[in-house]
Each structure stands twice: as structure tokens, then as C-alpha cells.
Design an enzyme around this catalytic site. Structure first.
Site, PDB file in Angstrom:
ATOM      1  N   PHE A 157       5.753   2.546 -31.609  1.00 41.54           N
ATOM      2  CA  PHE A 157       5.601   3.110 -32.962  1.00 41.54           C
ATOM      3  C   PHE A 157       6.717   2.656 -33.881  1.00 41.54           C
ATOM      4  CE2 PHE A 157       4.304   6.157 -29.640  1.00 41.54           C
ATOM      5  CZ  PHE A 157       2.941   5.962 -29.726  1.00 41.54           C
ATOM      6  N   ARG A 205     -12.354  -7.054 -40.364  1.00 43.50           N
ATOM      7  CA  ARG A 205     -13.107  -7.188 -39.123  1.00 43.50           C
ATOM      8  C   ARG A 205     -12.460  -6.373 -38.006  1.00 43.50           C
ATOM      9  NH1 ARG A 205     -16.446 -11.230 -37.012  1.00 43.50           N
ATOM     10  NH2 ARG A 205     -15.994 -12.584 -38.753  1.00 43.50           N
ATOM     11  N   PRO A 213     -13.853  -2.649 -31.002  1.00 45.44           N
ATOM     12  CA  PRO A 213     -14.186  -1.331 -31.566  1.00 45.44           C
ATOM     13  C   PRO A 213     -13.757  -0.139 -30.708  1.00 45.44           C
ATOM     14  CG  PRO A 213     -16.109  -2.781 -31.494  1.00 45.44           C
ATOM     15  CD  PRO A 213     -15.007  -3.511 -30.819  1.00 45.44           C
ATOM     16  N   GLY A 259      -5.508  -5.489 -40.297  1.00 52.84           N
ATOM     17  CA  GLY A 259      -4.513  -4.653 -39.626  1.00 52.84           C
ATOM     18  C   GLY A 259      -4.945  -3.208 -39.645  1.00 52.84           C
ATOM     19  N   GLU A 280      -1.204   0.746 -38.539  1.00 54.24           N
ATOM     20  CA  GLU A 280      -0.392   1.517 -39.494  1.00 54.24           C
ATOM     21  C   GLU A 280      -1.279   2.367 -40.399  1.00 54.24           C
ATOM     22  OE1 GLU A 280       2.685   1.172 -38.881  1.00 54.24           O
ATOM     23  OE2 GLU A 280       3.068  -0.880 -38.236  1.00 54.24           O
TER      24      GLU A 280
END
Lengths: 731, 212
Positions: A233, A621, A625, A695, A698
Site C-alpha cells: 500500500f 481495459r 476481472p 490503473g 489507487e
């Protein structure tokens, strides 16, 4: 993306390293078997500021098994050359055992090396350090702020004057510690002037350069190994003093040394998300259109390094406002240097902005989603650049529908179930799309299996899996025939595993390397008279499951294995690379979310329980998943912690962190987390990078805390302008 | 740093114990059914320094226990936790150290079928106990159903809390505390997952309990 059929990318695969993790065989930093290893235990300063006047090590050294007690009085002087290729903030980094100065409570002042952990721990408790103590300054309000970083556009004063409604709000956000489950740990071994380090890090290359400069040995003499990272993190984004201490100790005792920080030591031995005070003034017309926003914010940093983070971006680009001013100050205190923590910057700014916008909506009697829609900008007003992709409106629409937003009462404190007041809130989230230069090596063996090597890390998002998916499709192999190796500085370099840039950066380099290898194989086949593909146009050849064939004519083709063995080739290999973000961007690129939360607040006790969270994401994209859903859940749970629980408490009398353990620094546990739901909008961002990803590690955290805070307001009618929102604050 | 000694009176230092290397220790432990003999001091010292004779030696005790069906007898430093015994001496690093204070559950193992925080359990207390760790459930070819469910549900990310979650889940199922997702959440709350995979862990436990 490549012209190859996409079988693995986008498929909900299970983790390729799952078996290693569920059987306990995945090796984290402290778990590598290194022959002859001995144990190092750190001794920490028990004052918050001052000087060491003496260190008595006699009792410690009298313990059978103690090999050395190293401190500033006897430690070898270390060169500490400048390290420009690092995440070290501007300033002078803390030099381990190089002087008698104590800069913060808990600073490492000595390290005991012993043949067993128990002996080392006991001996560490026997080291007597005397100090000349001064009173430390650890309170944000008591420090002397640095000169501000400023930004402005338009005329904020006039924008505020013209406004029909003005808000002047000050928010306070507690310091948060990452508290990943794996303790920071290092095993260091010297062989001559060659140093090998097994380290918990999110950037093996960064730890390598740091150790190379600290000890002034060639970069190639330092090898950093970190195949599994038990959460980070952000706490592993720079090389901390304990890693240097382990290497130093190993050099002194001439044996491999293992140093594992305790949970308590991590609170001052590694970084944290700094405490903030953030004042936001905003003005709007009656229809809710923003006329001005003025941001004044400050946060703590150490006395020796100036840490900053990208906290200003959302204030400039999230909403359309002609008049914006920002003044951002760091405040040096007698504390350790902070480091980026999940959603660094935006996770702080979004709490403030999104809480204030909610407050504005309530004041004007406008639905919070409608108010946001009315301030949706057509372009990035801070740069004038067009958006690459920005589908925030769609996030709102999908989220409102899926969450049942129409059931929310606009009036706060309107819904009650027994003792519980029920409320719903939402917020927008944003995080810029970062990309860095990365490289990867790809080797396709004659048996039709491939190995991809890159120095990337996997602190949990699933780098092993997602890179395998990218490589498998680009090479035309099944996932099981691809092996991805990461976490070793011997592999080609990558940017830090943070800022949500691994998929875009490393993924693009892997894609490039695999495309090159596949094209080489195709070229070989079409030039080979014995190949069924001889003479075929290269563009017409695709590879599936290790077999090259003509697009639309699967019968005409052959396998990699056949092709390579006929040509007497043991393997094909290539180096893949990705240049990173261009010097001048042509688009403004961000990932977005709309996060929705429902809470129940005990009307008498002030206890807040989160009942539901939904996140809707525009992250480009989605490569993997199943893992992306886990990432989103992680962001929501992190946000629940930030909103309701997490607070590093400092005793300002001596600078001691009073809750430096997991019983008193509260993080969400099973019972705090309800069912969560994540929806990723289908799509890609062609401007961002070759994979079309924006991304997501975050952005999934950004917006969660304000959504919960706004739900608490909706439930109770109470606006708590501080994080965490505690029961005490609601009473 | 400080280490805790057990409340009972510390036994006298075991002067008779020679100080073997780790290799001799491993060589003298044997599998189930064998006679386990070890003169080694686990967690003790391997000293070559001349002042060793004058130095303060670690207090030690003899203990015999079974780990994953394998019996061990050895002399341990009284301060050695079960977790450190597993990780530092038996090379069973599946059990994790997350806080060393019983607050995070990463070190969860089963002792005589009950889940315990191995970081809070001194090894000397475990004479005759049967310890089961993540390495002792399922096999390479056939995972324990809960291990498989963790993979299927993606009930982990970094994987560091995972062995503890799984051992705790095995205990939770065994105890019958799986009547509802809420009950599972309550009875699994001693195991922190900082990556935030809680909903998926609950699903994995629920499904595995349902299959029992």
C-alpha cells in the site's frame, strides 16, 4: 492491443500463484532459507528529539549468543552517496548509526545481532542508551510551515464575491499507517563486496540503487530479491533504514543477517500517510455551478526530508471552475518521513472536496449527483488538454441505478430502523494515469512454453496473473504455458510498483517483448519453405494455443514446437520495452469512480456501521476481472478504515506513537465489512498506453471515505469534518 | 524490544546441553513412530566466542510435540513462541508473523484441534500437543476444500494473512460457527486481511461449510 485473439486478457482467471499462497509455500522476505543466517534486533530511541550521550552494551553483550551490538559509536562510516534514481524526497536521508542525533521517537539507535531471535530480543532490551533529550515538536499546528507551493487560475476573490452561496470549511485528516500484514523484513548476505538482499519492497530496483549508493558499491554488486510482498500500500516504495541496518550488520558480523521489524517498529521505522489540515472555501451560484474554490492545505513531514504528494490534482480538474487557488505547505516536525499510501493525494483531497460538494448540495437543495453533473468539465481546465477518456457521468448513472439512489431521502435524519439511523452517500473519485519506463525479457522455448522476466513486484494486485494473461495472448499460448518471473533486480528494470502504473508500464513492456517473439516466429515460418505457412503474408498469421495458422484457415499452420525444432532452434527471445509517459502529454488521463455507501448510525451511541458499498469504475481495459474485483473490494475496505477507524495517535509530550500496534490502531476486520459490489465500465483508453488500461489500485480507494462521511451526514444530520469519524465525534 | 518469560518459575539453565548447529538438530528429529532424541537447544546459541563460558545462557526446557503428524522432541529456549519454533526452527514458514501480539491472526494454527494464535503460545507449554499448520492440511495433489475455495473465490491478494485465514476457517467450520455470513464474520474477526478480501473469505468459508 496486438492483433492477436484475446483469450486470456479479460477472462476471469484465478491467480496463477494461488496454489503457492493457499499452501503457505509462497516465500516472503523473512522466509528465504539462507544458510548460516543470524538474527538482528533493532533498538529504538526512547526520546523524541535530542542526542545520545552514551550507550552501555555490556549487559547485552554478556548474553550467550550475542555477536555484536552496533551503534553510532562503533558502526563503520557509510558513504551515503547521492541517490537520484530513488523515491527519497528532497533533503538529507536518515543515516543509520552515523551520528548521535535523535530526530524522532523510535529512530533506530542500535542493532543487536545474535545467533537466535530470542537472545537478540532479550539483549536488545538490555542495551542502555542515555540521552540529552529536548522537547520534540510533533503537532501539526505547532510546526513552522515551509514556503507554500501555489497555483491559481482566474480570480478566486471575485469568484467568491459573485457566489450566491459560500462555504468556508476546514477538515482534519488523521495520520494513517499502511500496516500491511507482512512485517517489513530484510535478509542481507555479503560475499566479498557482493551484497544480496531479500527484502520486502515494492521496487527491487529502488532498493538496489539505495544500497549501492549507501555502501558505495557498484549497482551490479547489489542484488535484491522479493518474489512475494505481503501487502504494501506504499510502505515499500522506498528503502528504509532497517534494510541498510541489516546489510550493515551482515558486513560487521560477516554472516547473513535477518532483521524483521516488529509491528510497533513499523510505525516509526517506515512511513505513513501524513496528517493533514485542509481548508476549502468554495462559492457557487443558486443552480450549484461552482464560481470559485480556494484550497489551503498543510501536512506533516520530517525535519530532514520534504515529503510531498499529488494532492492538488483533483482540486484543479475534477470540477469545472474558472477560479481556483491552491496553497500547499509542508510542516517539518520531529517525526519520521511520510510515504505515499494507497490513493496518495487524491484519497485526501477527495474526502475534502467531495464532502464540501455534498454540503453545498444540501445547502442548495440539489441532489448531490445532479450538482456534480452540473459541474462536469468538458476538458481538463488546469491544462487545457482534452480528456483521453472520462466517463464519470456514466459512473454516476450506473451507480445511482444499481445502488437504488432514488430511495435516498434528501432530508437528513429521515430514515430510522429501531435504534439505527440510516443514510446514503456518494462521492466521485479520480486518480491520474501514471506510466513509467519498463523492460521485460521474453523467451519462448522449443517446447512451446515461455518465460517472461521483469523486475516488477506483486504486493497483492496480481502482477503474476495479469502479466501472464497479457503474455499468453500476445504469444498465442495458453496461460499454463507461460511463466512470469518477477521481484529480482537481475531482471529488466521497471518503475516502482505503486501509483497504479504496473499494468500500464510493465504490461506494455511484456506486450512488446511477446509481440516481438511472436513476429519473429511468424517471419521464420513464412520464410521457411518447409512450413505450411511459407509465403503467407505475416499480417494474416495468428497464433492460438501454441499453433501458428492463417487467420480464417485454422487448418493451415503448425506449432511453435514444430517450427523451432525443424529450424534447430532451442528458443526465440526478445527484449520488450515501454518508454513510459511522453514528455508532453496530449491528453489528460485519469481513472474515475463513483462510490456509493449506506450506513447505519446508532442514534444513542454514535456507532457507525457500513451496510453497503458500491463502486463503479472507469479504469480503462480490465485485464483480469476476477482480480480487479478483489482490488476494488480492497479499496473499499481501505476506505472504510480511513473513514471510521484509522488514526495514528501521537503523545506530543515525547513524540511517542501511543497506539503502535494492531490492537489500538484499528483497521477493518471481518465484522466491519458488509457485502461489497464493484462494477467496471467496459472499455479501454487508447491514448493511455498500448494495453488501454488506466490503473485501478489507487482509484478504488479514492472517494470511499467521503461517500461514507456523506452517508453519515445523511443518516444523522451531523457533519463531522475530520477523519476518522468516531463515535465520540457523533455524540 | 522485550521478551516475556512464562509466569511459572523459570527452570534452571540447562547446563548439560551442548550447543549443536541447526543441522544436528534436524538430524536428530524423526518422523512419527520413531524415537525422537535431541540434545539441541532450539532458539539457543551457537557460540564460538571465547567469552561464551562466562556469558548468560538462555533458560531452556525439554518438550515433545507433534507438528503435522510428525513428532519432535527438543530442548527449547523458554522464550520461544510456537510461531518462532515453526518459522525459525522447523522451516514451516506458512504460519505468518503479522503482529506477534495476538491481534492479527496471521499466525493461526490448530493446537489439539483448537485454533490458537501461535505467536502468543510458548512452545514449552505444548508438551504432548498436536499442532496442525497450513502445511498439514491438504496435499500437493489434493488441496483442502477450503484452500481450493480460497483460490476459486479469489479470497486473498497478497496472500500473507491467507494461511491464518484458512486455518481459522477450518477451525470455524469445525466449531460450527458458520450458520450465516454474519456468524462467519463474527467468528473470523480475529483474522485481519489488510488487502480487504473479507467478502470473498466469508464466501469461501460458507461454501466449504455447506459442502461438509
Amino acid at each position: 492491443m496486438s492483433p492477436q485473439p484475446q483469450a486470456a486478457v479479460g477472462a476471469p482467471l484465478s491467480r496463477v500463484d494461488g496454489r503457492l499462497k493457499v499452501t503457505g509455500r509462497a516465500k516472503y522476505s523473512a522466509e528465504h532459507e539462507v544458510a548460516g543466517v543470524v538474527h538482528a534486533v533493532m533498538v529504538d530511541a526512547s526520546i523524541g528529539r535530542g542526542r545520545i550521550t552514551s550507550i552501555d552494551t555490556s549487559d547485552a553483550e554478556a548474553q550467550r549468543g550475542v555477536l555484536a551490538v552496533i551503534h553510532h559509536g562503533n558502526a563503520p562510516k557509510l558513504p551515503y552517496k547521492d541517490n537520484k534514481a530513488s523515491n527519497n524526497p528532497p533533503g538529507a536521508r536518515l543515516r543509520v548509526f552515523q551520528d548521535d542525533k535523535v530526530r524522532f521517537h523510535g529512530q533506530p539507535v542500535a542493532v543487536v545481532v545474535a545467533t537466535s531471535l530470542e537472545v537478540g530480543q532479550h539483549a536488545a532490551s538490555l542495551v542502555k542508551v542515555r540521552y540529552d533529550a529536548e522537547h520534540p515538536t510533533t503537532e501539526l499546528s505547532k510546526g513552522e510551515p515551509d514556503k507554500p507551493t501555489e497555483y491559481s487560475r482566474g480570480d478566486v476573490d471575485s469568484g467568491l464575491r459573485k457566489a450566491d452561496v459560500r462555504l468556508d470549511l476546514t477538515y482534519r485528516l488523521a495520520r494513517n499507517h499502511h500496516n500491511a500484514m507482512e512485517l517489513h523484513a530484510t535478509i542481507a548476505r555479503w560475499k566479498g563486496d557482493k551484497l544480496t538482499v531479500w527484502d520486502k519492497t515494492q521496487w527491487v530496483v529502488g532498493t538496489q540503487t539505495e544500497l549501492s549508493t549507501v555502501f558505495d558499491v557498484p549497482l551490479k554488486s547489489v542484488r535484491v530479491i522479493s518474489p512475494f510482498v505481503g501487502g504494501g500500500f506504499g510502505s515499500g516504495l522506498r528503502c528504509w533504514p532497517h534494510t541498510v541496518a541489516a546489510a550493515l550488520a551482515a558486513r560487521v558480523v560477516k554472516r547473513p543477517v535477518k532483521l524483521v521489524l516488529t509491528r510497533k517498529q513499523q510505525f516509526f521505522g517506515t512511513g505513513f500517510r501524513p496528517e493533514y489540515e485542509y481548508r476549502l472555501r468554495l462559492g457557487a451560484d443558486r443552480r450549484g455551478r461552482l464560481t470559485a474554490m480556494a484550497h489551503e492545505l498543510e501536512h506533516e513531514t520530517s525535519s530532514y526530508e520534504t515529503f510531498t504528494e499529488g494532492v492538488l490534482d483533483p482540486g484543479r480538474m475534477l470540477y469545472s471552475t474558472s477560479n481556483v487557488s491552491q496553497a500547499y505547505r509542508t510542516v517539518p516536525l520531529d517525526v519520521n518521513t511520510p510515504i505515499w499510501m494507497r490513493g496518495p493525494g487524491p484519497a485526501t483531497a477527495s474526502y475534502v472536496i467531495e464532502s464540501a460538494v455534498d454540503e453545498l448540495a444540501d445547502r442548495l437543495g440539489i441532489d448531490p449527483i445532479e450538482l456534480r453533473q452540473r459541474n462536469e468539465p468538458d476538458e481538463d481546465e488546469s491544462s487545457g488538454l482534452p480528456w483521453s477518456t472520462r466517463r464519470l457521468r456514466e459512473c454516476y448513472t450506473v451507480g445511482a441505478r444499481e445502488f437504488g439512489w432514488e430511495r435516498r431521502s434528501a432530508k437528513p435524519r429521515a430514515r430510522r430502523e429501531g435504534d439505527w439511523l440510516i443514510g446514503m452517500g456518494m462521492a466521485a473519485g479520480v486518480y491520474h494515469t501514471a506510466r513509467g519506463a519498463a523492460e521485460a525479457h521474453v523467451r519462448l522455448a522449443a517446447d512451446g512454453t515461455a518465460i517472461v522476466e521483469t523486475a516488477a513486484s506483486d504486493m497483492g494486485p496480481g502482477t503474476y496473473t495479469s502479466q501472464t494473461q497479457v503474455a499468453a495472448d500476445a504469444l498465442g499460448l495458453t496461460v499454463r504455458n507461460v511463466t512470469v518471473r518477477i521481484g529480482d533486480s537481475l531482471f529488466p528494470p521497471t518503475p516502482p510498483h505503486g501509483g497504479s502504473q504496473t499494468m500500464a508500464s510493465v504490461g506494455s513492456a511484456v506486450l512488446d517483448g511477446c509481440d516481438k517473439v511472436r513476429r519473429r516466429a511468424v517471419e521464420l515460418a513464412i520464410e521457411d519453405e518447409d512450413s505450411p505457412l511459407h509465403g503467407v503474408n505475416a499480417e494474416d498469421v495468428v497464433v492460438r494455443s501454441g499453433r501458428l495458422h492463417v487467420k480464417g484457415d485454422p487448418a493451415r499452420g503448425e506449432t511453435y514446437r514444430q517450427l523451432l525444432s525443424r529450424n534447430d532452434l532451442g528458443h526465440l527471445e526478445a527484449d520488450g520495452s515501454y518508454a513510459g509517459a511522453p514528455g508532453t502529454e496530449r491528453h489528460s488521463m485519469h481513472a474515475y469512480n463513483a462510490t456509493f455507501a449506506e450506513v447505519a448510525v446508532d442514534a444513542t451511541l454514535g456507532l457507525v456501521r457500513v451496510r453497503r458499498v458500491l463502486g463503479v469504475y472507469d479504469a480503462g481495459r480490465i485485464i483480469s476481472p476476477k482480480l480487479a474485483e478483489s482490488q476494488a473490494f480492497g479499496g473499499m475496505v481501505g476506505g472504510i478504515g480511513q473513514a471510521l477507524l484509522e488514526h495514528t495517535a501521537t503523545d506530543h509530550r515525547d513524540g511517542r506513537i501511543a497506539n503502535a500496534n494492531l490492537a489500538d490502531y484499528l483497521v477493518p476486520v471481518h465484522a466491519d465489512v458488509p457485502d461489497l459490489k464493484a462494477i467496471y465500465l467496459d472499455g479501454e483508453d487508447r491514448e493511455a498506453d498500448p494495453l488501454g488500461v488506466k490503473g485501478l489500485g489507487e482509484v478504488v480507494m479514492v472517494g470511499v471515505a467521503p461517500a461514507i462521511a456523506n452517508a453519515v451526514f445523511n443518516a444523522t444530520g451531523r457533519r463531522v469534518r475530520q477523519l476518522p469519524i468516531t463515535a465520540e465525534a457523533l455524540l | 524490544m522485550s521478551t516475556e518469560l512464562s509466569d511459572s518459575a523459570p527452570p534452571p539453565p540447562n547446563e548439560a546441553s551442548p550447543a549443536p548447529t541447526r543441522r544436528t538438530f534436524i538430524a536428530t528429529t524423526t518422523a512419527v513412530g520413531g524415537v525422537a532424541i535431541a540434545g539441541g537447544v532450539i532458539g539457543g546459541s551457537i557460540l564460538s566466542e571465547p567469552e561464551a563460558a562466562a556469558a548468560t545462557a538462555a533458560p531452556t526446557s525439554r518438550v515433545a510435540l507433534s507438528v503435522n503428524g510428525r513428532r519432535h522432541t527438543f530442548t527449547v529456549d523458554n522464550r520461544t513462541s510456537l510461531l518462532d519454533l515453526l518459522r525459525e526452527h522447523l522451516e514451516l514458514t506458512g504460519s505468518k508473523k503479522g503482529c506477534n501480539a495476538g491481534a492479527c491472526g496471521a499466525c493461526t494454527v490448530l493446537v489439539d484441534g483448537r485454533r490458537v494464535n501461535s505467536c502468543l503460545t510458548l512452545a514449552v507449554r505444548l508438551d504432548g500437543a498436536k499442532v496442525t499448520t497450513i502445511e498439514g492440511i491438504g496435499t500437493e495433489d489434493k488441496l483442502h476444500p477450503l484452500q481450493q475455495a480460497f483460490i476459486d473465490e479469489d479470497a486473498f491478494q497478497c496472500g500473507y494473512c491467507t494461511p491464518g485465514q484458512i486455518m481459522s476457517g477450518v477451525g470455524c467450520i469445525e466449531e460450527g460457527h458458520t450458520g450465516s455470513p454474519d456468524e462467519i464474520r463474527e467468528w473470523m474477526s480475529g483474522n485481519i486481511c489488510r488487502c480487504g478480501c473479507y467478502p470473498k473469505i466469508v464466501r469461501a468459508v460458507e461454501q466449504t461449510a455447506g459442502r461438509k
